[in-house]
Design an enzyme around this catalytic site. Structure first.
Site, PDB file in Angstrom:
ATOM      1  N   GLY A  71       9.376  12.294  60.121  1.00 55.73           N
ATOM      2  CA  GLY A  71       8.687  12.982  58.951  1.00 55.73           C
ATOM      3  C   GLY A  71       6.891  13.229  59.319  1.00 55.73           C
ATOM      4  O   GLY A  71       6.316  14.315  59.028  1.00 55.73           O
ATOM      5  N   ASN A 152       7.745  10.134  46.773  1.00 57.75           N
ATOM      6  CA  ASN A 152       8.552   9.134  47.386  1.00 57.75           C
ATOM      7  C   ASN A 152       8.223   7.811  46.371  1.00 57.75           C
ATOM      8  O   ASN A 152       8.862   6.822  46.570  1.00 57.75           O
ATOM      9  CB  ASN A 152       8.081   8.751  48.642  1.00 57.75           C
ATOM     10  CG  ASN A 152       6.474   8.482  49.116  1.00 57.75           C
ATOM     11  OD1 ASN A 152       5.628   9.208  48.339  1.00 57.75           O
ATOM     12  ND2 ASN A 152       6.174   7.589  49.597  1.00 57.75           N
ATOM     13  N   GLN A 180      12.307  12.800  51.236  1.00 55.54           N
ATOM     14  CA  GLN A 180      13.167  12.150  50.217  1.00 55.54           C
ATOM     15  C   GLN A 180      14.260  12.993  49.747  1.00 55.54           C
ATOM     16  O   GLN A 180      15.276  12.529  48.742  1.00 55.54           O
ATOM     17  CB  GLN A 180      12.303  11.675  49.019  1.00 55.54           C
ATOM     18  CG  GLN A 180      11.314  10.492  49.350  1.00 55.54           C
ATOM     19  CD  GLN A 180      11.916   9.303  49.485  1.00 55.54           C
ATOM     20  OE1 GLN A 180      12.903   9.084  49.458  1.00 55.54           O
ATOM     21  NE2 GLN A 180      11.365   8.390  50.563  1.00 55.54           N
ATOM     22  N   ALA A 201      15.531  11.444  59.546  1.00 62.70           N
ATOM     23  CA  ALA A 201      16.834  10.920  59.393  1.00 62.70           C
ATOM     24  C   ALA A 201      16.987   9.266  58.785  1.00 62.70           C
ATOM     25  O   ALA A 201      18.259   9.285  58.157  1.00 62.70           O
ATOM     26  CB  ALA A 201      17.386  10.819  61.005  1.00 62.70           C
ATOM     27  N   CYS A 331       4.879   2.405  53.761  1.00 63.77           N
ATOM     28  CA  CYS A 331       3.796   2.733  54.934  1.00 63.77           C
ATOM     29  C   CYS A 331       2.766   2.028  54.415  1.00 63.77           C
ATOM     30  O   CYS A 331       1.691   1.886  55.162  1.00 63.77           O
ATOM     31  CB  CYS A 331       3.856   4.220  54.999  1.00 63.77           C
ATOM     32  SG  CYS A 331       5.088   4.857  55.554  1.00 63.77           S
TER      33      CYS A 331
END
Lengths: 382, 382
Positions: A71, A152, A180, A201, A331
């Site tokens: 992404g 997200n 998402q 993925a 993240c």
């Protein structure tokens, strides 16, 4: 101790069938898809067959699907590419986007390459459409709007048709990070007023390190990673065949059981919402995640009625009890600066209470929710 | 038909042990390394342990190893980053570099971001050191030199010490694409006069879609893919844990048997050189690949004495006979424009003859070379 994994928005476990096809590909199809000999052609066929399947599944054309390492690469390629190749000088985004969108944007703004405009965001996690209209009207130059499909952290799901139509009325390009949603919702990208989208993925039980961009044909976008002629010049670098094949299989499996999984997840989320409110009165759900017409059924972001002292040790306590969840996006889990999403959506007073994101896969159970809730209830009383 | 794979410079088959650890990691360690809970921490530990091993093996510090999606991403990050973050205005490279270096450079030059200088290349595939010295002397501004360690088409292996010392004498940064050497030669990056280097796992029997950059500490380089705080801000995006662990295992295995593999490969290459010249008098070896002091023992690039008609169908014929080799780099195999490396090194008359690259792994055998040579000899007589 049996772990309870409620962090599926950060990443998901991999379907065993996906591991199997990846393993076979690693063993049998090691060729470089750019090689013209037999070993290369077999690998190439795998890559192109995956592209065709993914395109078909998402209502796109094969040449509109560009494989990436995930992404973040997709977002960076599209945003940096729009500036480099398409003459975009103004980008409109929102303060609750993923860092994979925000950081390239603030970086380009700091370099003077773009003017960055932030649309107002409502407390429920949706862009203020009047403000978006005002911004679009005020910018005569070439512009792009980047707003994620499903947030997200709080799960708000924007209406891609409404936002995209507004963008196109104003001749703005529209990019949506759909990390998402792809694999969890049945999007028909070709029919949406979208120019660019991005998927990953490992958010739908596939491998990490692979994703794809949807790039509507004839946009003229070029690559960020330049070199070999792979992906029609849009993304150089030897294709990670095993990862691409694994992504294809994960998407196939996700969409094969989508209806039943969706029903299961909706019930699980409802159950979680009720159980939390019952056991911990005063619990508030952030964004619009109490309403599954407005938010994804895959996650709950709950603001819990704990005092500051209890709040500090909350995630540590859950971890000790074998419960895996997160404060926001993975993240930034490591950082202590807190969630930029909740800082935008909540008042400072609201943000004093700890918020946790519980995100689900179809394999999660009500028993696991019971365990979560009982651990939280016991902690409240401790 | 048993295939004979002589295209190991394009990509290699994966060690079975590598497939095994990847498969285990996919099944057991699906966590997001950025998540702070138990599942995330286990994944994080795998990534950091791989980083530590690779750093140690290559005489670098762990924080100098940055995981990427492969060689192309590494080259792009370093070259584009040097311009964005380090104030580099002039880049010196050579016309025989890989496209992962040349294409970002010509792109940046076309945008007016850099002035691109091409060092003269000698017919044996080495940069003309006098010309490099002259170029370095003529540029007073901040500059970077990018020259690959081992040329992927003709195998010439530059002296990193000599080139790096010259660069540093002139205050130029030095980047070397070491995709063809890491895993095949024991480099001690920390001791070399190098600022940046790039490796790719699938060139040493690891998975595709993963590699690493060596970025000497305190260079100040920033990331190209921006977003999450992974890789200390140098490379955003969820780490492909299974690929990283697979790369670690592939490097470990490559270096464990390096001495015996090197001996085997040297013998195999010598055998191939003699057999080709004996069976096809008039065969010439491109670059310096006849001399293993000047070129890698992993490949032979042979100019074969076939007329134009035979040349046209040569690769097709070899493919039919189950022999996998290439005209040059795989990344341009599909294109008909021919090798930019050979166009630089050879005269138009020399380039009328077909050149083929045969690149070896330690598992290749003399029997396979015999088969290759007999197929070529029969084709010559046909």
């Amino acid at each position: 101790m049996e772990l309870i994994y409620l962090d599926n928005a950060a990443t998901t476990s991999i379907f065993p069938e996906v591991v199997l096809v990846m393993q076979e590909t690693l063993k049998e199809n090691y060729g470089n898809p750019s090689s013209v000999h037999a070993v290369g052609r077999t690998a190439k066929a795998k890559v192109e067959s995956a592209r065709k399947y993914i395109a078909q599944q998402l209502g796109a054309q094969p040449q509109e699907i560009i494989f990436t390492s995930g992404g973040t690469e997709g977002d960076n390629t599209i945003l940096q590419g729009a500036v480099q190749y398409l003459g975009v000088k103004h980008i409109i985004s929102s303060p609750i986007e993923h860092h994979a969108v925000l950081h390239p944007l603030t970086h380009m703004a700091a370099q003077g390459l773009i003017t960055l405009h932030m649309v107002k965001v409502l407390p429920n996690g949706f862009p203020d459409m009047h403000d978006l209209d005002r911004l679009l009207t005020s910018i005569p130059d070439k512009k792009l709007v980047s707003l994620m499909h499903i947030n997200n952290e709080v799960g708000s799901m924007i209406d891609l048709n409404a936002v995209g139509d507004l963008c196109h009325q104003h001749n703005a390009l529209f990019h949506s990070d759909a990390v998402q949603s792809i694999g969890h919702y049945q999007l028909q990208l070709g029919e949406l007023p979208l120019d660019f989208a991005v998927a990953s993925a490992h958010k739908f039980h596939g491998p990490k390190g692979v994703g794809f961009m949807y790039v509507r044909k004839k946009t003229g976008l070029g690559g960020l990673l330049l070199g070999g002629a792979q992906e029609r010049g849009m993304r150089a670098g030897t294709e990670a065949v095993h990862n691409i094949v694994g992504m294809e299989e994960a998407l196939r499996m996700s969409y094969q059981t989508l209806d039943e999984d969706t029903a299961k997840l909706k019930e699980l989320k409802s159950y979680c919402l009720s159980a939390l409110q019952e056991a911990l009165p005063g619990t508030v759900f952030n964004g619009a995640c109490y309403d599954m017409n407005l938010s994804t059924h895959t996650l709950v972001n709950a603001r819990l009625p704990f005092d500051e002292k209890k709040a500090q040790l909350l995630t540590f306590h859950l971890d000790l009890q074998g419960i895996c969840c997160s404060k926001g996006s993975a993240c930034q889990s490591g950082s202590e600066s807190g969630s930029h999403v909740l800082q935008t959506l909540l008042s400072p007073n609201e943000n004093k209470f700890p918020s946790l994101r519980f995100s689900f896969a179809a394999t999660n159970t009500k028993d696991e929710i019971d365990k979560l809730v009982s651990v939280l209830a016991a902690y409240a009383k401790s």
